[in-house]
Scaffold this motif. Structure first.
Motif, mmCIF file in Angstrom:
data_model
loop_
_atom_site.group_PDB
_atom_site.id
_atom_site.type_symbol
_atom_site.label_atom_id
_atom_site.label_comp_id
_atom_site.label_asym_id
_atom_site.label_seq_id
_atom_site.Cartn_x
_atom_site.Cartn_y
_atom_site.Cartn_z
ATOM 1 N N ARG A 1 0.836 -1.211 0.000
ATOM 2 C CA ARG A 1 0.000 0.000 0.000
ATOM 3 C C ARG A 1 0.864 1.252 0.000
ATOM 4 N NH1 ARG A 1 -0.695 3.243 3.914
ATOM 5 N NH2 ARG A 1 0.008 1.725 5.485
ATOM 6 N N ILE A 2 1.897 1.269 0.868
ATOM 7 C CA ILE A 2 2.772 2.446 0.972
ATOM 8 C C ILE A 2 3.477 2.691 -0.359
ATOM 9 C CG2 ILE A 2 4.847 3.353 2.121
ATOM 10 C CD1 ILE A 2 3.926 1.773 4.631
ATOM 11 N N ALA A 3 3.946 1.605 -0.994
ATOM 12 C CA ALA A 3 4.634 1.738 -2.280
ATOM 13 C C ALA A 3 3.682 2.269 -3.342
ATOM 14 C CB ALA A 3 5.212 0.392 -2.698
ATOM 15 N N ALA A 4 2.440 1.778 -3.344
ATOM 16 C CA ALA A 4 1.467 2.236 -4.342
ATOM 17 C C ALA A 4 1.173 3.727 -4.186
ATOM 18 C CB ALA A 4 0.171 1.434 -4.206
ATOM 19 N N GLU A 5 1.340 4.238 -2.966
ATOM 20 C CA GLU A 5 1.121 5.662 -2.704
ATOM 21 C C GLU A 5 2.376 6.492 -2.927
ATOM 22 O OE1 GLU A 5 -0.243 5.568 1.300
ATOM 23 O OE2 GLU A 5 -2.242 4.754 0.798
ATOM 24 N N GLY A 6 3.463 5.853 -3.383
ATOM 25 C CA GLY A 6 4.705 6.569 -3.651
ATOM 26 C C GLY A 6 5.583 6.773 -2.428
ATOM 27 N N GLY A 7 5.358 5.981 -1.368
ATOM 28 C CA GLY A 7 6.122 6.149 -0.146
ATOM 29 C C GLY A 7 7.547 5.658 -0.259
ATOM 30 N N ALA A 8 8.346 5.983 0.743
ATOM 31 C CA ALA A 8 9.763 5.595 0.799
ATOM 32 C C ALA A 8 9.940 4.397 1.722
ATOM 33 C CB ALA A 8 10.600 6.769 1.299
ATOM 34 N N LEU A 9 11.112 3.792 1.624
ATOM 35 C CA LEU A 9 11.451 2.694 2.539
ATOM 36 C C LEU A 9 12.903 2.824 2.954
ATOM 37 C CD1 LEU A 9 10.414 -0.918 2.693
ATOM 38 C CD2 LEU A 9 12.862 -0.504 2.438
ATOM 39 N N ALA A 10 13.157 2.591 4.242
ATOM 40 C CA ALA A 10 14.527 2.637 4.758
ATOM 41 C C ALA A 10 14.731 1.494 5.738
ATOM 42 C CB ALA A 10 14.791 3.970 5.456
ATOM 43 N N ASP A 11 15.909 0.886 5.661
ATOM 44 C CA ASP A 11 16.302 -0.180 6.587
ATOM 45 C C ASP A 11 17.608 0.239 7.248
ATOM 46 O OD1 ASP A 11 17.109 -2.441 7.926
ATOM 47 O OD2 ASP A 11 16.816 -3.817 6.252
ATOM 48 N N PRO A 12 17.585 0.557 8.544
ATOM 49 C CA PRO A 12 18.802 1.050 9.211
ATOM 50 C C PRO A 12 19.805 -0.038 9.562
ATOM 51 C CG PRO A 12 16.988 0.965 10.762
ATOM 52 C CD PRO A 12 16.409 0.600 9.421
ATOM 53 N N MET A 13 19.424 -1.307 9.434
ATOM 54 C CA MET A 13 20.346 -2.428 9.690
ATOM 55 C C MET A 13 20.150 -3.430 8.568
ATOM 56 S SD MET A 13 19.992 -2.856 13.838
ATOM 57 C CE MET A 13 18.401 -2.058 14.042
ATOM 58 N N CYS A 14 20.536 -3.044 7.357
ATOM 59 C CA CYS A 14 20.073 -3.759 6.159
ATOM 60 C C CYS A 14 20.858 -5.018 5.842
ATOM 61 C CB CYS A 14 20.076 -2.818 4.957
ATOM 62 S SG CYS A 14 21.721 -2.380 4.351
ATOM 63 N N GLY A 15 21.987 -5.276 6.503
ATOM 64 C CA GLY A 15 22.761 -6.468 6.172
ATOM 65 C C GLY A 15 23.157 -6.465 4.707
ATOM 66 N N VAL A 16 22.767 -7.528 3.977
ATOM 67 C CA VAL A 16 23.089 -7.602 2.550
ATOM 68 C C VAL A 16 21.895 -7.203 1.694
ATOM 69 C CG1 VAL A 16 24.941 -9.275 2.826
ATOM 70 C CG2 VAL A 16 22.584 -10.072 2.511
ATOM 71 N N GLY A 17 20.893 -6.538 2.285
ATOM 72 C CA GLY A 17 19.862 -5.866 1.501
ATOM 73 C C GLY A 17 18.645 -6.673 1.110
ATOM 74 N N THR A 18 18.332 -7.747 1.827
ATOM 75 C CA THR A 18 17.196 -8.585 1.427
ATOM 76 C C THR A 18 15.880 -7.825 1.478
ATOM 77 O OG1 THR A 18 18.386 -10.516 2.288
ATOM 78 C CG2 THR A 18 16.038 -10.792 1.811
ATOM 79 N N PHE A 19 15.607 -7.108 2.562
ATOM 80 C CA PHE A 19 14.381 -6.306 2.633
ATOM 81 C C PHE A 19 14.317 -5.308 1.471
ATOM 82 C CE2 PHE A 19 13.702 -6.924 7.431
ATOM 83 C CZ PHE A 19 12.595 -7.722 7.239
ATOM 84 N N LEU A 20 15.445 -4.696 1.174
ATOM 85 C CA LEU A 20 15.477 -3.642 0.158
ATOM 86 C C LEU A 20 15.127 -4.199 -1.217
ATOM 87 C CD1 LEU A 20 18.822 -1.965 1.300
ATOM 88 C CD2 LEU A 20 16.508 -1.336 1.992
ATOM 89 N N VAL A 21 15.735 -5.327 -1.574
ATOM 90 C CA VAL A 21 15.478 -5.913 -2.897
ATOM 91 C C VAL A 21 14.035 -6.405 -2.993
ATOM 92 C CG1 VAL A 21 16.103 -7.777 -4.474
ATOM 93 C CG2 VAL A 21 17.898 -6.510 -3.278
ATOM 94 N N GLU A 22 13.565 -7.093 -1.961
ATOM 95 C CA GLU A 22 12.186 -7.591 -1.992
ATOM 96 C C GLU A 22 11.196 -6.429 -2.064
ATOM 97 O OE1 GLU A 22 11.084 -10.818 -2.171
ATOM 98 O OE2 GLU A 22 13.194 -11.347 -2.428
ATOM 99 N N ALA A 23 11.483 -5.345 -1.344
ATOM 100 C CA ALA A 23 10.598 -4.176 -1.380
ATOM 101 C C ALA A 23 10.576 -3.545 -2.768
ATOM 102 C CB ALA A 23 11.056 -3.151 -0.343
ATOM 103 N N ALA A 24 11.752 -3.444 -3.401
ATOM 104 C CA ALA A 24 11.813 -2.846 -4.741
ATOM 105 C C ALA A 24 11.102 -3.719 -5.763
ATOM 106 C CB ALA A 24 13.272 -2.629 -5.134
ATOM 107 N N MET A 25 11.211 -5.038 -5.638
ATOM 108 C CA MET A 25 10.511 -5.912 -6.579
ATOM 109 C C MET A 25 8.997 -5.783 -6.431
ATOM 110 S SD MET A 25 12.698 -9.406 -7.196
ATOM 111 C CE MET A 25 12.588 -10.037 -5.546
ATOM 112 N N ILE A 26 8.524 -5.634 -5.197
ATOM 113 C CA ILE A 26 7.089 -5.412 -4.996
ATOM 114 C C ILE A 26 6.669 -4.092 -5.631
ATOM 115 C CG2 ILE A 26 5.329 -4.932 -3.254
ATOM 116 C CD1 ILE A 26 6.777 -6.947 -1.414
ATOM 117 N N ALA A 27 7.452 -3.037 -5.358
ATOM 118 C CA ALA A 27 7.094 -1.702 -5.843
ATOM 119 C C ALA A 27 7.146 -1.617 -7.367
ATOM 120 C CB ALA A 27 8.028 -0.665 -5.224
ATOM 121 N N ALA A 28 8.088 -2.327 -7.992
ATOM 122 C CA ALA A 28 8.260 -2.257 -9.448
ATOM 123 C C ALA A 28 7.474 -3.337 -10.182
ATOM 124 C CB ALA A 28 9.741 -2.368 -9.792
#
Length: 732
Positions: free
Chosen positions: A192-219
């Motif tokens: 929902r947040i992505a569909a509304e154009g929201g941002a996402l931040a992970d302050p302890m991202c490790g190797v970026g799993t949340f980030l990649v999965e979030a971008a794939m959902i958004a795109a």
């Protein structure tokens, strides 16, 4: 084959409801939930679509047959009856996975062997061709699940587990599987947040799993779009044209999604070793324009791209595996909560944790919680609205830690103010500050920079708190079984919250250990491998301590008066230190002008430490280190000594010694052997910390014995005058 199939989709435990909802949206009908799985009906197109688009499933299994079985022969016959020529060529390869037990099958390897034999025998042709086993990349992968006398025979359409998207070739020490990360994002409201154009931040991202999965959902990228080989790729029932149609559609959707202006998706990671692996994963996923990873600590985390941008902060903080992790983790969670309050006003936040009690210490009230499993570890997803009416004051934190989260909300102070301590934490802090003020004057006067500030003064806070210059070493005494573990944990976290404020130390310099009743040599066993030694001073000598790697630090603070007494009396004398540990008493003797020192211990590790302590002070000559069992060493010793110090363990059963040492049982023999090495006019000091110890009364008939316990306690141990007992022995 039929146009409709029964499908089983497996998933991590706790994701069944989410997977069922996702599968319905992708076309699965008659959906029913099971433990770690769902099932339903579908055509081939839906089966392919589930393989391609499911972000949550591990495997998509196409059920070939169900049959009842009572024994291994029924298993063989049921599998053999299937027309396997529809699925696999006679010279093809297969792998078999078997789960469940019963009906005479108690070994999964045996069950898999029977299934394999039935398939191979069915397909063996006149020329002798037969399928072979290929475990890694077979033409078909067959599953058989035995459930209460029913065999469910399935074909795995996925191949490798669907959580393996292919972009994460490098991972951190505690990786979160991709489908679990996707589930957390979905529960946190990211679609929902992505569909509304929201941002996402992970302050302890490790190797970026949340980030990649979030971008794939958004795109709108199918999670397994880049997978080249599937479980159906070599299956004879595969319909390539149908698959190409679905794959082309997914490819077009991904291209359209990536053509949109990218959302602001950022990760921050404190460990510099993970930055490049994380960036490599992002690039492999084709999301370099959408996702950026930077090095940064949680305490300096600043997610906002601009004042008006809002979105989701998501984090999977470490849970703690080692002894003493509670301290560093508590401050990590507190820092995360503080940064959310200061820098993320108006954002949503989601914390996925295996230590939900630490989530209560963030200073923000979670408005929703979801149960998940990360492998075998039960976890919670805590969801927050970063708004002032959700901030928690100290009183509120106390209520949360002891009574749950059902009380009314309370308005917090301004976010930039330091968080108030709970009532219990403040009470503990007051006692700590009082002790610190009193003992600090004595320590400065005596030039002591390592001393005990608190030792279970308040029964409900059963801790020992020691200052080592600007570090704090905390030992938690094991709570009695009558104490509720949750309450004991809450009190520990209260105390850890209070220590940095009360003593004015950096939270990162607080180390926690848990001290339980020790047996054998456990107190000497290694707890970690950081290898970080610090130099401290005492009585004009320098000593090395290690606050992280062992239960004890290398310096017994309660023996400080005894070490200083030895230093005063050592001039010109031959000094013997038995059970020497890190030989701190030997360093003091050398400082006092001892003619020679001999230090005996069974541990090579501690003798190496002792060597470093002596070398640090310039004492290398006339200071002997001997490795050996003290009792055996004394029986073979010939030299005489003017000054002897013995501080034996309560109990020892090291593999390197003969028999078992018990201080109560063996102290008479130990002292007789040691006194035989004492020169005329010499003195032996004997000490131990066994609370129930009783010195054998017959020793006084052979030697001049005087208890000196009261003389060997400094003010920092006056509140615990049973920390050890000590005696002085002389020859008559």
């Amino acid at each position: 084959m039929s146009d409709r199939f029964e499908l089983y989709l497996t998933c991590p435990k706790g994701l069944e409801g989410l997977l069922a909802e996702e599968a319905r949206q992708l076309g699965l009908s008659e959906v029913r939930e099971h433990t770690s799985a769902i099932r339903g009906d579908a055509d081939m197109e839906t089966a392919y679509r589930l393989c391609l688009w499911s972000r949550l499933a591990n495997r998509v299994l196409l059920v070939l047959k169900r049959f009842s079985m009572k024994n291994a022969d029924d298993l063989y016959d049921g599998v053999h009856a299937l027309d396997w020529a529809d699925h696999l060529a006679a010279d093809g390869t297969l792998a078999v996975e078997f789960s469940g037990h019963g009906s005479g099958i108690d070994n999964t390897h045996f069950g898999a062997l029977k299934v394999k034999d039935a398939i191979v025998d069915k397909l063996r042709n006149r020329e002798g061709l037969r399928p072979s086993v290929e475990k890694v990349d077979p033409d078909v992968r067959v599953h058989l699940r035995l459930d209460r006398g029913e065999a469910i025979l399935s074909l795995d359409l996925s191949g490798h587990s669907l959580h393996q998207r292919g972009y994460r070739l490098q991972q951190g020490a505690a990786p979160l599987k991709e489908n679990l990360a996707a589930a957390v994002l979905i529960r946190a409201g990211w679609p929902r947040i992505a569909a509304e154009g929201g941002a996402l931040a992970d302050p302890m991202c490790g190797v970026g799993t949340f980030l990649v999965e979030a971008a794939m959902i958004a795109a709108d990228i199918a999670p397994n779009l880049k997978r080249e080989r599937w479980g159906f790729s070599a299956w004879l029932g595969h319909v390539p044209a149908l698959w190409r149609k679905l794959h082309d559609e997914a490819q077009a959707r991904a291209q359209a999604g990536l053509a949109k202006p990218p959302l602001w998706i950022r990760g921050y990671e404190a460990d510099p070793r993970l930055i490049q692996p994380g960036r490599n994963n992002v690039e492999r996923a084709g999301l370099g324009d959408w996702v950026k990873i930077y090095q940064g600590e949680v305490a300096s985390f600043e997610p906002r791209p601009d004042q008006n941008q809002k979105g989701l902060v998501i984090s999977n903080p470490p849970y703690g595996e080692r002894l003493g992790d509670e301290a560093s983790l508590l401050y990590l969670y507190q820092n995360l909560g503080e940064r959310l309050r200061q820098a993320c006003m108006g954002w949503d936040a989601a914390v996925f944790t295996g230590a939900p009690e630490l989530g209560k210490r963030m200073g923000i009230r979670s408005h929703k919680q979801y149960a998940f499993w990360n492998g075998a570890l039960p976890c919670k997803l805590l969801l927050f609205k970063v708004q002032p009416d959700q901030f928690v004051t100290g009183d509120r934190r106390q209520a949360q830690s002891e009574a749950g989260e059902n009380e009314p909300r309370r308005q917090a102070p301004v976010a930039s103010e330091p968080a108030r301590l709970s009532e219990g934490a403040q009470m503990f802090a007051n006692r700590l500050q009082k002790n610190f003020k009193q003992l600090g004057k004595w320590a400065r006067r005596e030039k002591v920079d390592c001393y005990r500030v608190y030792d279970a003064d308040m029964p409900e806070y059963a801790l020992a708190v020691d200052l080592y210059h600007d570090w704090v070493h905390v030992q938690e005494y094991a709570a009695p079984r009558s104490i509720d573990p949750d309450k004991a944990q809450a009190r520990l976290l209260d105390a850890l919250s209070a220590i940095p404020q009360a003593l004015g130390v950096d939270p990162q310099r607080v180390v926690l250990k848990r001290r339980e009743r020790q047996s054998g040599t456990r107190q000497y066993e290694r707890q970690a491998t950081e290898g970080r030694f610090q130099e401290v001073s005492e009585g004009g000598v320098k000593l090395l301590v290690n606050l992280t790697d062992y239960l004890d630090t290398g310096l017994f603070l309660d023996h400080r008066p005894m070490r200083l007494r030895i230093q005063r009396e050592a001039a010109g004398k031959r000094f013997l230190n038995l059970f020497c540990y890190t030989a701190t008493a030997s360093v003091h003797a050398a400082k006092g002008g001892a003619r020679s020192t001999t230090s005996v211990d069974l541990s090579k590790t501690y003798l190496d430490w002792a060597r470093r302590n002596l070398s640090l002070n310039g004492f290398s000559e006339r200071n002997r280190l001997e490795q050996g069992d003290v009792m055996a060493w004394l029986e073979n010793a010939q030299d005489s000594y003017d000054l002897i110090f013995i501080d034996p363990p309560t109990f020892s059963n090291s593999k390197r010694m003969e028999g078992v040492f018990d201080v109560q049982r063996d102290h008479v023999q130990l002292l007789d052997l040691a006194m035989a090495r004492l020169a005329p006019g010499g003195v032996l000091y004997f000490s131990n910390n066994f609370r129930k110890f009783q010195l054998d009364e017959h020793l006084a008939t052979r030697y001049a014995v005087e208890e000196i316990s009261a003389q060997t306690l400094d003010p920092d141990f006056a509140r615990n005058n049973r920390i050890h007992r000590a005696w002085q022995l002389r020859l008559r």
